[in-house]
Design a protein around this motif. Structure first.
Motif, PDB file in Angstrom:
ATOM      1  N   LEU A 263       0.797  -1.224   0.000  1.00 38.98           N
ATOM      2  CA  LEU A 263       0.000   0.000   0.000  1.00 38.98           C
ATOM      3  C   LEU A 263       0.830   1.275   0.000  1.00 38.98           C
ATOM      4  O   LEU A 263       0.318   2.330  -0.388  1.00 38.98           O
ATOM      5  N   TRP A 264       2.091   1.216   0.433  1.00 43.89           N
ATOM      6  CA  TRP A 264       2.904   2.435   0.483  1.00 43.89           C
ATOM      7  C   TRP A 264       4.412   2.203   0.586  1.00 43.89           C
ATOM      8  O   TRP A 264       5.207   2.895  -0.044  1.00 43.89           O
ATOM      9  N   GLY A 265       4.826   1.226   1.372  1.00 45.08           N
ATOM     10  CA  GLY A 265       6.219   1.101   1.781  1.00 45.08           C
ATOM     11  C   GLY A 265       7.238   0.897   0.680  1.00 45.08           C
ATOM     12  O   GLY A 265       8.412   1.238   0.854  1.00 45.08           O
ATOM     13  N   MET A 266       6.831   0.363  -0.478  1.00 47.70           N
ATOM     14  CA  MET A 266       7.807   0.151  -1.550  1.00 47.70           C
ATOM     15  C   MET A 266       8.357   1.467  -2.085  1.00 47.70           C
ATOM     16  O   MET A 266       9.408   1.487  -2.738  1.00 47.70           O
ATOM     17  N   ASN A 267       7.688   2.569  -1.771  1.00 42.60           N
ATOM     18  CA  ASN A 267       8.198   3.886  -2.194  1.00 42.60           C
ATOM     19  C   ASN A 267       9.537   4.230  -1.547  1.00 42.60           C
ATOM     20  O   ASN A 267      10.260   5.097  -2.038  1.00 42.60           O
TER      21      ASN A 267
ATOM     22  N   SER B  94      -3.391  13.563  18.596  1.00 45.30           N
ATOM     23  CA  SER B  94      -2.437  14.673  18.555  1.00 45.30           C
ATOM     24  C   SER B  94      -1.627  14.770  19.847  1.00 45.30           C
ATOM     25  O   SER B  94      -0.439  15.100  19.828  1.00 45.30           O
ATOM     26  N   GLY B  95      -2.264  14.482  20.960  1.00 49.38           N
ATOM     27  CA  GLY B  95      -1.544  14.502  22.235  1.00 49.38           C
ATOM     28  C   GLY B  95      -0.437  13.463  22.271  1.00 49.38           C
ATOM     29  O   GLY B  95       0.674  13.727  22.737  1.00 49.38           O
ATOM     30  N   PHE B  96      -0.730  12.285  21.728  1.00 47.54           N
ATOM     31  CA  PHE B  96       0.268  11.220  21.675  1.00 47.54           C
ATOM     32  C   PHE B  96       1.393  11.593  20.711  1.00 47.54           C
ATOM     33  O   PHE B  96       2.573  11.354  20.992  1.00 47.54           O
ATOM     34  N   LEU B  97       1.040  12.203  19.572  1.00 52.05           N
ATOM     35  CA  LEU B  97       2.057  12.654  18.618  1.00 52.05           C
ATOM     36  C   LEU B  97       2.978  13.682  19.259  1.00 52.05           C
ATOM     37  O   LEU B  97       4.197  13.687  19.022  1.00 52.05           O
ATOM     38  N   THR B  98       2.401  14.564  20.068  1.00 53.82           N
ATOM     39  CA  THR B  98       3.204  15.565  20.770  1.00 53.82           C
ATOM     40  C   THR B  98       4.172  14.898  21.724  1.00 53.82           C
ATOM     41  O   THR B  98       5.343  15.265  21.810  1.00 53.82           O
ATOM     42  N   THR B  99       3.687  13.900  22.454  1.00 49.30           N
ATOM     43  CA  THR B  99       4.558  13.149  23.363  1.00 49.30           C
ATOM     44  C   THR B  99       5.699  12.489  22.605  1.00 49.30           C
ATOM     45  O   THR B  99       6.847  12.463  23.065  1.00 49.30           O
ATOM     46  N   MET B 100       5.403  11.990  21.408  1.00 49.73           N
ATOM     47  CA  MET B 100       6.410  11.332  20.585  1.00 49.73           C
ATOM     48  C   MET B 100       7.376  12.324  19.940  1.00 49.73           C
ATOM     49  O   MET B 100       8.478  11.974  19.537  1.00 49.73           O
ATOM     50  N   GLY B 101       6.920  13.594  19.820  1.00 48.00           N
ATOM     51  CA  GLY B 101       7.766  14.611  19.202  1.00 48.00           C
ATOM     52  C   GLY B 101       7.560  14.757  17.710  1.00 48.00           C
ATOM     53  O   GLY B 101       8.436  15.247  16.994  1.00 48.00           O
ATOM     54  N   PHE B 102       6.366  14.375  17.193  1.00 47.34           N
ATOM     55  CA  PHE B 102       6.096  14.412  15.765  1.00 47.34           C
ATOM     56  C   PHE B 102       4.999  15.427  15.426  1.00 47.34           C
ATOM     57  O   PHE B 102       4.013  15.567  16.149  1.00 47.34           O
ATOM     58  N   SER B 103       5.162  16.085  14.275  1.00 46.97           N
ATOM     59  CA  SER B 103       4.187  17.077  13.829  1.00 46.97           C
ATOM     60  C   SER B 103       3.089  16.473  12.969  1.00 46.97           C
ATOM     61  O   SER B 103       2.062  17.110  12.736  1.00 46.97           O
ATOM     62  N   GLY B 104       3.314  15.284  12.485  1.00 43.79           N
ATOM     63  CA  GLY B 104       2.315  14.635  11.649  1.00 43.79           C
ATOM     64  C   GLY B 104       2.830  13.292  11.162  1.00 43.79           C
ATOM     65  O   GLY B 104       3.975  12.927  11.411  1.00 43.79           O
ATOM     66  N   TYR B 105       1.978  12.568  10.461  1.00 42.23           N
ATOM     67  CA  TYR B 105       2.400  11.299   9.876  1.00 42.23           C
ATOM     68  C   TYR B 105       1.387  10.869   8.826  1.00 42.23           C
ATOM     69  O   TYR B 105       0.261  11.367   8.781  1.00 42.23           O
ATOM     70  N   LEU B 106       1.821   9.974   7.954  1.00 39.73           N
ATOM     71  CA  LEU B 106       0.918   9.404   6.960  1.00 39.73           C
ATOM     72  C   LEU B 106       0.517   8.009   7.414  1.00 39.73           C
ATOM     73  O   LEU B 106       1.380   7.195   7.771  1.00 39.73           O
ATOM     74  N   ASN B 107      -0.782   7.721   7.387  1.00 39.55           N
ATOM     75  CA  ASN B 107      -1.237   6.367   7.672  1.00 39.55           C
ATOM     76  C   ASN B 107      -1.092   5.550   6.381  1.00 39.55           C
ATOM     77  O   ASN B 107      -1.810   5.801   5.412  1.00 39.55           O
TER      78      ASN B 107
ATOM     79  N   ASN C 273      -3.972   5.904   3.620  1.00 38.67           N
ATOM     80  CA  ASN C 273      -3.450   7.029   2.846  1.00 38.67           C
ATOM     81  C   ASN C 273      -4.011   8.367   3.319  1.00 38.67           C
ATOM     82  O   ASN C 273      -4.148   9.316   2.551  1.00 38.67           O
ATOM     83  N   GLU C 274      -4.337   8.470   4.591  1.00 40.25           N
ATOM     84  CA  GLU C 274      -4.754   9.734   5.189  1.00 40.25           C
ATOM     85  C   GLU C 274      -3.528  10.423   5.777  1.00 40.25           C
ATOM     86  O   GLU C 274      -2.703   9.797   6.440  1.00 40.25           O
ATOM     87  N   ALA C 275      -3.415  11.733   5.523  1.00 41.16           N
ATOM     88  CA  ALA C 275      -2.331  12.522   6.106  1.00 41.16           C
ATOM     89  C   ALA C 275      -2.804  13.072   7.436  1.00 41.16           C
ATOM     90  O   ALA C 275      -3.810  13.791   7.503  1.00 41.16           O
ATOM     91  N   GLN C 276      -2.085  12.742   8.504  1.00 41.97           N
ATOM     92  CA  GLN C 276      -2.474  13.148   9.846  1.00 41.97           C
ATOM     93  C   GLN C 276      -1.600  14.311  10.311  1.00 41.97           C
ATOM     94  O   GLN C 276      -0.373  14.230  10.225  1.00 41.97           O
ATOM     95  N   ILE C 277      -2.230  15.360  10.815  1.00 42.22           N
ATOM     96  CA  ILE C 277      -1.499  16.523  11.316  1.00 42.22           C
ATOM     97  C   ILE C 277      -1.714  16.631  12.825  1.00 42.22           C
ATOM     98  O   ILE C 277      -2.840  16.481  13.316  1.00 42.22           O
TER      99      ILE C 277
END
Length: 357
Positions: free
Chosen positions: A105-109, A196-209, A213-217
């Motif tokens: 679905l994505w990783g071969m990129n 978003s709270g968990f992403l903040t704890t991890m130190g990330f501004s966003g990620y792609l699922n 294929n949803e972009a998470q901010i």
């Protein structure tokens, strides 16, 4: 699922692993048949299915998966000693299926042709070229900051709601893809992450699922970072897995946006990364350039620094290390430091297509 089926799935893991490692040696093949062949079809289908939903379905799926994992552990914990072979086989099957789905679905990129090659750019650049480019970027960042605030000591505040920022990202990609067709983007699927709270704890501004294929901010980061962050995650959606490449594409999309706040975000981003690289190469030049920066821009940097400092926690280094190892395992030898390699793309793209008059 029968025991025979489970064994067949389990046995497929080493075959998958070897096949992926072989294909990784042929980036031109992956570029042609996966990244520009199969993947665009897959990604568009998922963005059409999930893009219209106002919340993150990927986060919902992760929540359900987490609940099912906890339920499975609870049900099988006491049985592990007696039925450990069955339990281990079940876990192995889940890992195998997830590994397959991720790469399909994505990783071969991760193994596609490097962007500097597809754009026919140089890979190296001199310190003199870096300093010259940084001087021009700072001058433009200062000009845009003053144009917005009419005061060089005032930080820029983006006056848009998150939903407005997400809609405005389309314009930047339309304009940039008019010059570079490979970055054409359709069917927006940008979401504020439920976690978003968990992403903040991890130190990330966003990620792609990679599974929806949803972009998470991360909804908690300073708003002036949203334009470039959202544009960065959209670069992942169109198949650019490498962080330096997504940084470059996201920055270019924001720079080509007609909206002045997006342009400011792009110049702010370029200034930050270029100054870091100048400091690494020539600390004296860094000190000279740093004082030419408007205090208002520095206040925006301080805002971001204060945000992450306020959310500093002992778990963050662990998450960063894990993500670093994940990147290294997926063809990014620089790991998490690959984010900074965007400077090479910026400087060398500017040589070929001047970004700043």
């Amino acid at each position: 699922m029968t025991k025979r089926t489970k064994l067949l799935i389990a046995l497929s893991f080493p075959i998958q692993f070897i096949a992926i490692k072989i294909l990784a040696s042929y980036p031109e093949f992956i570029e042609t048949y996966y990244s520009n062949g199969l993947y665009p079809i897959i990604s568009k289908i998922f963005r059409v299915i999930f893009g219209w939903i106002p919340f993150s379905m990927g986060d919902i799926f992760y929540t359900i998966a987490g609940i099912l994992i906890i339920r499975y552990i609870y049900k099988n914990f006491r049985l592990f000693r007696k039925e450990y072979k069955r339990v281990l086989l079940d876990v192995y099957i889940v890992i195998t299926v997830t590994y397959f789905a991720f790469h399909l679905l994505w990783g071969m990129n991760y193994y596609r042709l490097p962007l500097y090659k597809s754009l026919a750019l140089d890979r190296k650049y001199s310190t003199e070229e870096l300093v010259s480019f940084t001087e021009r970027v700072i001058a433009k960042a200062n000009a845009v900051q003053f144009q917005i605030t009419q005061n060089d000591t005032v930080k820029v505040e983006v006056p848009y709601k998150t939903s407005e920022i997400f809609k405005k990202t389309v314009n930047g990609y339309d304009n940039f893809s008019a010059e570079e067709p490979q970055f054409k983007f359709t069917h927006r699927s940008l979401k504020k992450s439920i976690y978003s709270g968990f992403l903040t704890t991890m130190g990330f501004s966003g990620y792609l699922n990679p599974f929806t294929n949803e972009a998470q901010i991360n909804a908690k980061i300073p708003v002036y970072k949203f334009p470039v962050t959202a544009s960065h995650e959209k670069a992942h959606q169109i198949g650019y897995s490498a962080e330096n490449e997504a940084n470059f594409i996201g920055c270019m999309a924001a720079l080509h946006n007609d909206d002045i706040y997006f342009k400011y975000g792009a110049y702010n981003f370029m200034t930050w990364h270029c100054l870091k690289e100048v400091y690494r190469r020539n600390p004296e030049e860094y000190e000279r350039l740093k004082v030419t920066l408007h205090p208002g821009i520095q206040k925006n940097y301080d805002e971001v620094r204060a945000f992450w400092t306020a959310h500093k926690n002992p778990l963050k280094p662990m998450f960063k290390f894990t993500f670093d190892q994940f990147l290294k395992a997926n063809n990014q030898s620089g790991g998490i430091l690959s984010y900074s390699y965007v400077v090479s793309l910026l400087v060398n793209y500017d040589k070929k297509h001047p970004l700043i008059p």
